[in-house]
Design a protein around this motif. Sequence first.
Motif, PDB file in Angstrom:
ATOM      1  N   LYS A   1       0.739  -6.462  -1.573  1.00 40.14           N
ATOM      2  CA  LYS A   1       0.181  -5.103  -1.211  1.00 40.14           C
ATOM      3  C   LYS A   1       1.474  -4.081  -0.438  1.00 40.14           C
ATOM      4  O   LYS A   1       1.266  -3.010  -0.464  1.00 40.14           O
TER       5      LYS A   1
ATOM      6  N   GLN B   1       3.682  -2.744  -2.839  1.00 38.80           N
ATOM      7  CA  GLN B   1       2.987  -1.658  -3.690  1.00 38.80           C
ATOM      8  C   GLN B   1       2.766  -0.610  -2.802  1.00 38.80           C
ATOM      9  O   GLN B   1       2.971   0.697  -3.441  1.00 38.80           O
ATOM     10  N   LYS B   2       2.191  -0.548  -1.491  1.00 38.83           N
ATOM     11  CA  LYS B   2       1.962   0.657  -0.823  1.00 38.83           C
ATOM     12  C   LYS B   2       3.123   1.224  -0.305  1.00 38.83           C
ATOM     13  O   LYS B   2       3.291   2.477  -0.537  1.00 38.83           O
TER      14      LYS B   2
END
Length: 395
Positions: free
Chosen positions: A235, A238-239
């Motif tokens: 994550k 992705q962020k």
Amino acid sequence: MKKKVVLAFSGGLDTSFCAIYLSKDMGLEVHSVIVNTGGFSEDELKQIEARAYELGVVSHATIDETQNYYNDSIKYLVYGNVLKNATYPLSVSAERVCQATAIANYVKKIDANFVAHGSTGAGNDQVRFDMIFNILIPNVEIITPIRDLKLSRESEIDYLHNHGVAYSAEKAKYSINKGIWGTSVGGKETLTSHETLPEEAWPTQVTASESRRITIEFEKGEPVALDGEQLGPVKVIQKLQAIAQPYGIGRDIHVGDTIIGIKGRVGFEAAAPVVIIKAHHTLEKHTLTKWQLSWKDQLASFYGNWMHEGQFHDPIMRDIEAFLQSSQEMVSGKVFIELNPYRFNVIGVESEHDLMSSKFGSYGEMNNAWTGEDVKGFSKIFGNQVMIWHKVNQK
């Protein structure tokens, strides 16, 4: 009863052609499968599944390998700060290894007679897929229609039209492959040595204009938090990608030596990988010793090259991974970064393992753990053998 073929399917031009050709021309029962490595949304995956059935496949499967892709490959690419030719973060190379492995396992699961992929005869992917299939499912025959028939993209489009499938030539203008570790872009410009991709070819347009500071926190070499929010590595990637890609950071064109011996160019946008690797490397320079850094560079270079050439299943890769894993024991801390349009810079780090400690001295300023006399003796002994060589061999 028709024989089964598993088709590695993306929904693009090449695999759309293969779906019909394998069924209509070869009379096979086609089972398509897509391996998601973090590059597709749920809506996109549903559209790809619908397209597969429109093309006449008997079954379609979606395999999500995003977490495994990180655990098995990306993690070690971060540990090794791997950038092929000091440029390319192996956005597609490592992904293909993950996908080919998952497809081979799926072939075994449904007991298929054949496995097929849409690679051409000019690139790296054909070798990666073929080799991994030969390693993991050596008794399953590989079918490669695009390569075997030596098809142009125009002839593929005509074939689809003749079978009642509309495919836009404009849509086929650029070949785009998206995954969690970056997006590759190929087109007519990358087939030359001097042209660059036009702005509209890049999947993410540059919209961010204001400077922004971010903090990435690493724990034993893995990016675990972004701006103080504990997210976990996948994550964080992705962020960070969502934040940094609109700045145009991580755009470049890679020129490399292909597995089959020719030079190749490909565009890529990989903001998160490039920022994470630079941040991680900076933290390592503060927390690792000189020889840890030196040997890491050498082993990571080999690891990246061997991964690029599809040799993930060579046991030497597990040996190098063990070294890389061990090297990360003290690579924990925060890295502060500033983002700007088309560039970024690492401001500094904060770590309890920082070897740049004022307790021992400040470079070029003050020494606390030795004396000037210590340095005089050390300097004489350190150069002793070279001094002897010059004395013995002076003319």
